[in-house]
Write an enzyme that holds these catalytic residues in place. Structure first.
Site, PDB file in Angstrom:
ATOM      1  N   HIS A 143       1.457  -2.014 -64.661  1.00 16.14           N
ATOM      2  CA  HIS A 143       1.865  -1.409 -65.936  1.00 16.14           C
ATOM      3  C   HIS A 143       3.394  -1.440 -66.091  1.00 16.14           C
ATOM      4  CE1 HIS A 143       1.546   1.133 -62.509  1.00 16.14           C
ATOM      5  NE2 HIS A 143       2.174   2.147 -63.059  1.00 16.14           N
ATOM      6  N   ASP A 168       8.000   7.123 -68.441  1.00 17.80           N
ATOM      7  CA  ASP A 168       6.930   8.114 -68.333  1.00 17.80           C
ATOM      8  C   ASP A 168       5.636   7.358 -68.086  1.00 17.80           C
ATOM      9  OD1 ASP A 168       6.171  10.762 -68.188  1.00 17.80           O
ATOM     10  OD2 ASP A 168       5.531  10.838 -70.272  1.00 17.80           O
ATOM     11  N   GLU A 176      10.876  17.610 -71.278  1.00 12.26           N
ATOM     12  CA  GLU A 176       9.649  16.845 -71.527  1.00 12.26           C
ATOM     13  C   GLU A 176       8.740  17.690 -72.406  1.00 12.26           C
ATOM     14  OE1 GLU A 176       7.612  14.770 -68.409  1.00 12.26           O
ATOM     15  OE2 GLU A 176       9.439  14.567 -67.226  1.00 12.26           O
ATOM     16  N   TYR A 207      -0.039   7.485 -56.866  1.00 15.04           N
ATOM     17  CA  TYR A 207      -1.467   7.156 -56.795  1.00 15.04           C
ATOM     18  C   TYR A 207      -1.725   5.738 -56.267  1.00 15.04           C
ATOM     19  CZ  TYR A 207      -1.916  11.330 -59.737  1.00 15.04           C
ATOM     20  OH  TYR A 207      -1.861  12.615 -60.227  1.00 15.04           O
TER      21      TYR A 207
HETATM   22  P1  ITT Z   1      10.402  10.979 -63.384  1.00 14.35           P
HETATM   23  O1  ITT Z   1      11.559  11.729 -62.832  1.00 14.35           O
HETATM   24  O2  ITT Z   1      10.722   9.518 -63.651  1.00 14.35           O
HETATM   25  O3  ITT Z   1       9.728  11.627 -64.583  1.00 14.35           O
HETATM   26  P2  ITT Z   1       7.833  11.474 -62.087  1.00 14.35           P
HETATM   27  O4  ITT Z   1       7.343  11.154 -60.704  1.00 14.35           O
HETATM   28  O5  ITT Z   1       7.739  12.890 -62.573  1.00 14.35           O
HETATM   29  O6  ITT Z   1       9.331  10.922 -62.172  1.00 14.35           O
HETATM   30  P3  ITT Z   1       5.956  10.522 -64.147  1.00 14.35           P
HETATM   31  O7  ITT Z   1       5.821  11.851 -64.780  1.00 14.35           O
HETATM   32  O8  ITT Z   1       6.140   9.339 -65.032  1.00 14.35           O
HETATM   33  O9  ITT Z   1       7.146  10.480 -63.099  1.00 14.35           O
HETATM   34  O10 ITT Z   1       4.740  10.170 -63.229  1.00 14.35           O
HETATM   35  C1  ITT Z   1       3.527  10.799 -63.261  1.00 14.35           C
HETATM   36  C2  ITT Z   1       2.867  10.728 -61.926  1.00 14.35           C
HETATM   37  O11 ITT Z   1       2.221   9.474 -61.796  1.00 14.35           O
HETATM   38  C3  ITT Z   1       3.784  10.916 -60.722  1.00 14.35           C
HETATM   39  O12 ITT Z   1       3.122  11.709 -59.760  1.00 14.35           O
HETATM   40  C4  ITT Z   1       3.957   9.506 -60.191  1.00 14.35           C
HETATM   41  O13 ITT Z   1       4.122   9.494 -58.788  1.00 14.35           O
HETATM   42  C5  ITT Z   1       2.659   8.841 -60.615  1.00 14.35           C
HETATM   43  N1  ITT Z   1       2.906   7.430 -60.914  1.00 14.35           N
HETATM   44  C6  ITT Z   1       3.677   6.935 -61.926  1.00 14.35           C
HETATM   45  N2  ITT Z   1       3.742   5.596 -61.831  1.00 14.35           N
HETATM   46  C7  ITT Z   1       3.011   5.245 -60.751  1.00 14.35           C
HETATM   47  C8  ITT Z   1       2.726   4.024 -60.109  1.00 14.35           C
HETATM   48  O14 ITT Z   1       3.228   2.891 -60.535  1.00 14.35           O
HETATM   49  N3  ITT Z   1       1.967   4.063 -59.014  1.00 14.35           N
HETATM   50  C9  ITT Z   1       1.466   5.197 -58.532  1.00 14.35           C
HETATM   51  N4  ITT Z   1       1.688   6.401 -59.070  1.00 14.35           N
HETATM   52  C10 ITT Z   1       2.470   6.427 -60.161  1.00 14.35           C
END
Ligand code: ITT
Length: 179
Positions: free
Chosen positions: A165, A63, A36, A139
């Site tokens: 989203h 992401d 990343e 969140y």
């Molecule tokens: P990946 O392996 O898919 O990257 P990740 O949890 O690291 O998993 P992201 O970097 O995309 O994924 O997510 C960023 C943060 O935002 C992560 O702590 C997620 O739990 C949170 N997040 C992403 N989508 C969310 C949603 O729909 N509702 C609540 N929190 C979310």
């Protein structure tokens, strides 16, 4: 049925993909580490990561981030790190006494089949004053989507997918792949 690998380490995300895509694809969750890049745009992360993953196609990566108005869009691209370090409680502390609770979630889906394609979904809302709800992940317990008075964590997966989203980005993905 067409196969589609969902490359993620996040079980919560995968449940949402399964809920909405399983009628059209044979989906499986794959945990594959990919690089990343450091950037302030979710889209750049996705575009670069897809290059790392050609061996696992057809696939999607996701992401996402939470962008809070009063914090100048923090945590944004740092959302995963901030979830691990501060959590929902830490965000509520940062917003203590703050009247402007506006926020949005953004989701970028990167699809890799023969070609690359990116789909973006945004969901506007606000940060609650307390942690509420048992469903979802991340969140969700502090995010109230616009037009509702319950958090994402107080909704079941299918209801969240209708307005989130990720749900909006998935709708575009379905239109593209099934057209
Ligand atoms: P990946 O392996 O898919 O990257 P990740 O949890 O690291 O998993 P992201 O970097 O995309 O994924 O997510 C960023 C943060 O935002 C992560 O702590 C997620 O739990 C949170 N997040 C992403 N989508 C969310 C949603 O729909 N509702 C609540 N929190 C979310």
């Amino acid at each position: 049925m067409k196969k589609l690998n969902v490359i993620t380490s996040n079980q919560g995300k995968y449940e949402e993909y399964k809920d909405m895509l399983a009628d059209s694809f044979s989906v499986s969750m794959k945990k594959v580490h990919y690089h990343e890049i450091q950037t302030d745009r979710l889209k750049d992360v996705v575009v670069h990561a897809l290059d790392d993953l050609v061996d696992h196609a057809p696939l999607i990566i996701d992401d996402s981030g939470l962008f809070i108005d009063a914090l100048n869009d923090f945590p944004g691209v740092y959302s995963a790190y901030v979830m691990r370090t501060l959590g929902c409680g830490g965000i509520l502390k940062l917003l203590e006494g703050e009247k402007d609770r506006g926020a949005r979630f953004e989701c970028m889906i990167g699809l890799l089949e023969e070609d690359k394609k990116i789909f973006k979904g945004v969901c506007k809302g606000s940060i609650s004053h307390e942690i509420r709800g048992e469903h979802g992940f991340g969140y969700d317990p502090i995010f109230v989507p616009s037009g509702y008075d319950i958090t994402f964590a107080e909704m079941k997966t299918d209801q969240k997918n209708e307005l989130s989203h990720r749900g909006k980005a998935m709708k575009q993905l379905l239109e593209y792949t099934l057209s």
